[in-house]
Design an enzyme around this catalytic site. Sequence first.
Site, mmCIF file in Angstrom:
data_model
loop_
_atom_site.group_PDB
_atom_site.id
_atom_site.type_symbol
_atom_site.label_atom_id
_atom_site.label_comp_id
_atom_site.label_asym_id
_atom_site.label_seq_id
_atom_site.Cartn_x
_atom_site.Cartn_y
_atom_site.Cartn_z
ATOM 1 N N LYS A 116 0.809 -1.213 0.000
ATOM 2 C CA LYS A 116 0.000 0.000 0.000
ATOM 3 C C LYS A 116 0.844 1.265 0.000
ATOM 4 O O LYS A 116 0.477 2.270 -0.607
ATOM 5 C CB LYS A 116 -0.948 -0.008 1.202
ATOM 6 C CG LYS A 116 -1.999 -1.104 1.169
ATOM 7 C CD LYS A 116 -2.935 -0.967 2.369
ATOM 8 C CE LYS A 116 -4.024 -2.046 2.347
ATOM 9 N NZ LYS A 116 -3.490 -3.384 2.551
ATOM 10 N N LYS A 158 -2.609 0.364 9.130
ATOM 11 C CA LYS A 158 -2.984 -0.610 8.107
ATOM 12 C C LYS A 158 -1.769 -1.413 7.684
ATOM 13 O O LYS A 158 -0.683 -0.862 7.481
ATOM 14 C CB LYS A 158 -3.568 0.102 6.874
ATOM 15 C CG LYS A 158 -4.837 0.882 7.143
ATOM 16 C CD LYS A 158 -5.259 1.703 5.950
ATOM 17 C CE LYS A 158 -5.679 0.867 4.778
ATOM 18 N NZ LYS A 158 -6.202 1.690 3.669
ATOM 19 N N GLY A 164 -8.793 -6.904 3.285
ATOM 20 C CA GLY A 164 -9.876 -7.568 3.995
ATOM 21 C C GLY A 164 -10.001 -7.172 5.444
ATOM 22 O O GLY A 164 -10.613 -7.878 6.241
ATOM 23 N N GLY A 165 -9.383 -6.031 5.826
ATOM 24 C CA GLY A 165 -9.491 -5.582 7.205
ATOM 25 C C GLY A 165 -8.492 -6.213 8.149
ATOM 26 O O GLY A 165 -8.440 -5.859 9.319
ATOM 27 N N HIS A 208 -16.889 4.020 1.612
ATOM 28 C CA HIS A 208 -15.968 3.189 0.836
ATOM 29 C C HIS A 208 -16.611 2.983 -0.531
ATOM 30 O O HIS A 208 -17.575 2.234 -0.672
ATOM 31 C CB HIS A 208 -15.765 1.855 1.555
ATOM 32 C CG HIS A 208 -14.853 0.904 0.835
ATOM 33 N ND1 HIS A 208 -14.050 0.009 1.497
ATOM 34 C CD2 HIS A 208 -14.619 0.699 -0.478
ATOM 35 C CE1 HIS A 208 -13.366 -0.700 0.616
ATOM 36 N NE2 HIS A 208 -13.712 -0.299 -0.591
ATOM 37 N N HIS A 234 -14.281 -3.447 9.136
ATOM 38 C CA HIS A 234 -13.613 -3.391 7.841
ATOM 39 C C HIS A 234 -13.941 -4.581 6.945
ATOM 40 O O HIS A 234 -13.293 -4.769 5.909
ATOM 41 C CB HIS A 234 -12.097 -3.261 8.011
ATOM 42 C CG HIS A 234 -11.693 -2.160 8.948
ATOM 43 N ND1 HIS A 234 -11.872 -0.824 8.650
ATOM 44 C CD2 HIS A 234 -11.151 -2.197 10.197
ATOM 45 C CE1 HIS A 234 -11.436 -0.090 9.658
ATOM 46 N NE2 HIS A 234 -11.005 -0.889 10.602
ATOM 47 N N GLU A 274 -9.914 1.129 -5.001
ATOM 48 C CA GLU A 274 -10.714 1.442 -3.819
ATOM 49 C C GLU A 274 -10.414 2.868 -3.357
ATOM 50 O O GLU A 274 -9.250 3.242 -3.175
ATOM 51 C CB GLU A 274 -10.434 0.442 -2.700
ATOM 52 C CG GLU A 274 -10.786 -0.989 -3.079
ATOM 53 C CD GLU A 274 -10.829 -1.911 -1.873
ATOM 54 O OE1 GLU A 274 -10.548 -1.445 -0.751
ATOM 55 O OE2 GLU A 274 -11.145 -3.090 -2.057
ATOM 56 N N ARG A 296 -7.334 -8.178 -8.829
ATOM 57 C CA ARG A 296 -8.044 -9.444 -9.035
ATOM 58 C C ARG A 296 -9.528 -9.134 -9.188
ATOM 59 O O ARG A 296 -9.954 -7.981 -9.059
ATOM 60 C CB ARG A 296 -7.843 -10.361 -7.828
ATOM 61 C CG ARG A 296 -8.198 -9.673 -6.505
ATOM 62 C CD ARG A 296 -8.220 -10.604 -5.331
ATOM 63 N NE ARG A 296 -8.298 -9.920 -4.059
ATOM 64 C CZ ARG A 296 -9.378 -9.374 -3.528
ATOM 65 N NH1 ARG A 296 -10.515 -9.394 -4.202
ATOM 66 N NH2 ARG A 296 -9.342 -8.792 -2.345
#
Length: 641
Positions: A116, A158, A164-165, A208, A234, A274, A296
């Site tokens: 990220k 993060k 996926g949280g 989101h 999340h 996102e 993906r």
Amino acid sequence: MFQKILIANRGEIACRVIDTARRLGVRTVAVYSDADRGSRHVALADEAVHIGGPAPRDSYLRGNAIIRAALDTGAQAIHPGYGFLSENPDFVDAVTVAGLIFIGPSAQAIRQMGLKDAAKVLMQQAGVPVVPGYHGANQDPDHLAHQADQIGYPVLIKAVAGGGGKGMRLVEDPVDFSTALQSAQGEAATAFGNPSVLIEKYIQQPRHIEVQVFGDGRRAVHLFERDCSLQRRHQKVIEEAPAPGMTDDMRATMGAAAVRAAEAINYAGAGTIEFIVDGRDGLRPDGFWFMEMNTRLQVEHPVTELITGVDLVEWQLRVASGEPLPASQAQLSIKGHAFEARLYAEDVPAGFLPATGTLAHLHFPAQARIESGVRPGDQISPWYDPMIAKVVTHGATRAIALRALEAALCDTEVAGSVTNLDFLIALTRHEGFGKGEVDTGLIARDLTALVKAAEPDPGTRALAVLGLAGLDDPMIRGGITLWQPLRRTIAWDGGEAVLEVLGPGAARVTLDGTTHEIGYEGGRWWVDGRPRRARIVSHAAGTSVFGGRSLTLTPLDPLARGGAETGGGLTLSPMPGLVKAVFVTAGQQVAAGDRLAILEAMKMEHSLTAGRDGHVAEVLVQAGDQVEAGAPLVRLEEESD
């Protein structure tokens, strides 16, 4: 087009890919673990290859075994689905070296977006707005705490890898930063093998919103947006497309940013950009920021397919086989509205704990699109994500699509495992959600009301008693004994009732001191003179009444023996899982709420805490132990009188 592909996945996504491949005349090869030998995706595929034990590391994460299976069966390409190896660039490299085609982006594109922090730098260079934060390599706790102070609380920790949280923690007070950092790093190391984190400013009242992109390695298009704001910890719960309140101006701005992001890395295949959106004053073109890219297919891709009429899996196969993009941006448009609800085996009142069990009964309504990897009689395994199905609906307007989702969920029937079905129904009836007033904090704010376990009404329980007695046939089998109604006591786990069969189509049930008159007339059940929209189903787990709020009664086992009372002194495992850490030793003093151990189950970590003050008498497990649901973990000394 390919002649044969291998699907390196399991469950509902494997079944979904098989459906499109079959329509295109492409043969499919499934892979399976010991736990999935009899699974639905194995039955649907043209061929199936066993690749190892039930743990993902022993099967679905064994890239070499998967590639060997593809070569041995003559598959030309590998579709990764999502999860497992779908975003592993080393696997993509290995597929390519083996002379196979990876149905997805290049290894380089995945690497560029896989971390990220690096992805945000790349996006800034491409002119895509990013959230203020620290994305550097220095992972010293004091340095990270200082960066959080500079950014300003609240902040979000993060994991730089994965999604996926997992490995994500919200910190609102500096005093909580150190504990949250350790927890996030530990979960990130477990889930992704990388404990590194980044720090971001937490957007107040965030939404989101993500944009579906598709590229052919040269150019890209977007297939509009999805709103995934309805989340818990999340984790997405209900997704929809398009986003409520979206303006033409913001859609164009956000879509263009997403295309720039995809084209900056020469993206090929389906991907999702996102964005975090400031939802305080409506949607604005200057109020969204890049979060991450999922390289993906997404779990929620069906809502995009329903509003665009595009089969994204078909596009994946066509582009991977060498075709250019099947459509231009000008050829894509939005038609109507769509929702997707994720139906899970989980115990909502117990804190959404993942559940297992055998699906003694499973029925879905014909009016919804259902994507599922399980069938009646299948087991929900402790080894994998406990998703039962995705329930997807489409309508001309948002209101119509939402009502269709509510109706579809009410007509969904599951027995043999606890589920989040009632919770999903409650969400569809939430006033704010119905108005489109949604943000990522909605569920947390109204959690108590949404998860409140309302008791099924007495009439529903009375109908269940008929099923336990074997009288679920609408034409109630009557009988007379000495010219009196047939009368018997029906017992189940947790109660009993008196049943009187009055004749064909009529019965009387006395329950908790109240008598209910039951009949069957005009194609429906009647309780106390009122018609009921209900269906009684008997199955291996007992008897269920479906229609509105469901109820399942389990017959009382006359041979069952009661166990010892544990009180508040014995901590039991709430589910099958792996003991990741134990924090106490025998003789140690603990207070109510202190952490005793961490249990890893279904890819998530769960803290187990002391139920009361006391001294630890025994620690019955150690880190690394695999335990079953109900296994004793820690025992406190008896409380003195």
